[in-house]
Design an enzyme around this catalytic site. Structure first.
Site: not given
Ligand code: GLY
Length: 572
Positions: A108, A383, A401, A425, A455
């Site tokens: 991430r 995503t 994403t 986010d 998510s």
């Molecule tokens: N950007 C969408 C997610 O990470 O849930």
């Protein structure tokens, strides 16, 4: 360097002929492992784009592992599916080896070191609309390249250059656009121009058409650096210089240190059981895994099979479970390295069951009566997910994403790739509604180096100790719902993998207090019954693009490629 975006009729015809030949040869050479139901014995890939799937299949056929295919697909999608495929974003991977070992990889994005809690607020503390969504300041530090390097180092069988090369070829030689892609690029043209003065990436002076050839030479050079130098080809040197120059040109704050210091993290998966199926899924900073298990626990005691797919009782129960779980999500979840997520409590089945106790079959619960702290932060639909099983039975589930479609819309000048807008986010202003009328929690407030809550729910399911399903989807806050409902479609409603993916979905996320449904998801009579109980039902655009694989009891792989996009399943 300037990207060359070329197209002409001759090239289009040549590429179309070449592609047909390649795809035809894939099918023919795959015949041996295929049964009459279109299921495959040796392995399968399902991705959002034909070229993503084709690249993955070729890697598997070469003897590559599921991780080799995953790395090749991650890079290939950055070329052929720039809406969400990326090197300028991040993602999550769930891996299950053929002998049942499981692990997850968190790649991430992170907030840059200079980020601060109020960075998207004006001088009187109001949220500045768009600041966290567009432009250089919206970007988190990208994790995808580091994630792919780490995954490959641990589980790769082919060489690094063998898995990066297919993407490089697609960028340099070009690929032909699908009709959907041409339309999306045309629709985004004004934003590309607005956020990229003096650059021409993905912009056609007239209109893009299906079959047009897209060549991305700057991106090819970046991929060449990644191929030759691995992590250093992206996080240091020329590409890092380009990223930092891009930041300076538009008020961004990412520095060379942010890039150099980025590290993806191996994390222990979240694991639970639903009626004897073992669910292996993503822990925080995704909210997806915990929420998925909470949803399954909430509905487990009820006779869904007897009630049937999308019956009024089934829909009501699922809506009430989702309402409560999304309320929890908003309050309790954030980056576990910064916030103590009460994971153990949330994952206790009795906790979910006790949350369902106050639900009344005669009347919709009001979200305002559901006790919880703060609401779900806004997430967009763009995503992408891919699922892979290799010839040995190793499985990979990846969701990755840029956040919005084409991320922040900012191309890194000279390096030819898009930056994410993942900073949106975070809860941009905890406790206060954002521009979409939603509020977010303290757990997910902005801090330097913190990961924003997600998510994304890449998931693997086991049955009797064997691989059963590999699944995931894009769709912002609807990701959790789509994965949940697709799993139920197979386990409870006996749908095939493709049938479960095709099936229409509905969604409730606590706030706003409404049931969002795809067109034709519910019969009119069922809608009326639910409305009479007080449910507000609103029709919305398609929910999710699930790409999944099911292993049948005969040991064949059944694909589910979502017809809502250009998604493609290929096996051998
Ligand atoms: N950007 C969408 C997610 O990470 O849930």
């Amino acid at each position: 360097m300037q990207n060359r975006l070329k197209f002409n009729r001759l090239n289009r015809t040549l590429v179309a002929t070449f592609l047909s030949a390649v795809l035809f040869s894939s099918c023919v050479s795959g015949q041996l492992g295929k049964n009459n139901s279109g299921e495959f014995k040796n392995g399968m890939v399902v991705t959002a784009h034909t070229f993503g799937s084709k690249v993955g299949l070729e890697i598997l056929k070469k003897g590559g592992s599921a991780i080799d295919a995953a790395v090749a697909i991650q890079f290939a999608l950055a070329v052929v599916y720039p809406n969400a495929g990326n090197i300028g974003g991040g993602g999550f991977m769930v891996y299950r080896s053929k002998d049942g070992q499981t692990v997850t990889l968190d790649y991430r994005e992170k907030a840059p070191k200079k980020a601060n809690r109020d960075m998207y607020l004006d001088s009187v503390g109001n949220v500045i609309t768009d600041k966290s969504l567009y432009g250089q300041l919206a970007a988190g530090v990208p994790g995808s390249v580091d994630g792919m390097v780490k995954a490959h180092q641990k589980y790769g069988k082919l060489t690094w250059s063998e898995v990066v090369q297919p993407a490089l070829d697609l960028a340099r030689k070009g690929f032909s656009l699908t009709e959907k892609q041409a339309g999306e690029l045309n629709r985004n043209k004004q934003e590309f121009i607005k956020y990229n003065p003096g650059k021409n990436y993905l912009i056609n002076s007239t209109q893009w058409n299906a079959g047009d050839l897209l060549i991305q030479e700057d991106l090819a050079i970046t991929l060449e650096l990644i191929r030759d130098k691995g992590r250093d080809g992206f996080y240091t040197g020329k590409v890092a210089d380009y990223i930092v120059a891009e930041m300076k040109s538009g008020g961004g704050i990412m520095t060379k240190d942010d890039l150099k210091n980025y590290q993806s993290i191996w994390r222990t998966p979240v694991i639970g059981n639903y009626k004897g199926y073992k669910i292996i899924t993503m822990p925080p900073p995704s909210s997806g895994g915990i929420a998925l298990l909470q949803l399954l626990y909430s509905v487990e005691p009820y006779p869904l099979k007897r009630w049937g797919f999308n019956s009024d009782s089934t829909v009501q129960l699922i809506v009430e479970a989702e309402r409560r779980v999304y309320a929890d999500r908003a309050t309790h979840m954030g980056d576990p390295d910064f916030y103590k997520v009460p994971q153990q409590q949330l994952l206790t089945p009795n906790y979910s069951l006790s949350r369902m106790k106050d639900f009344n079959w005669n009347k919709a619960t009001l979200s305002s009566d559901v006790k919880a702290g703060d609401a779900t932060p806004k997430e967009s639909d763009q995503t992408t997910h891919f699922s892979i099983v290799d010839q040995d039975g190793n499985a990979v589930s990846i969701t990755t994403t840029l956040n919005n479609s084409y991320g922040s819309k900012v191309f890194v000048k000279g390096a030819g790739f898009l930056l994410n807008d993942e900073m949106d986010d975070f809860s941009v202003k905890p406790g206060t509604p954002n521009m979409y009328g939603l509020v977010g929690g303290e757990a997910n407030s902005i801090s330097p180096n913190k990961r924003m809550l997600s998510s994304m729910t890449p998931t693997i399911v086991e049955k009797n100790g064997d691989l059963f399903m590999v699944i995931g989807t894009p769709g912002g806050s609807t990701i959790i719902t789509s994965v949940f409902q697709t799993i139920l479609n197979v386990i409870e409603f006996d749908k095939s993998m493709q049938g479960a993916v095709d099936a229409k979905k509905f969604h409730h996320q606590w706030l706003p207090d409404e049931v969002a449904v795809e067109k034709d998801a519910l019969d009119n009579l069922i809608k009326i019954k639910l409305q009479q109980k007080g449910y507000k039902i609103v029709e919305r655009s398609p929910i999710g693009r699930v790409d999944a694989i099911l292993k049948t009891k005969w040991g064949y792989y059944q694909g589910g490629a979502d017809p809502r996009g250009d998604d493609t399943k290929l096996g051998w």
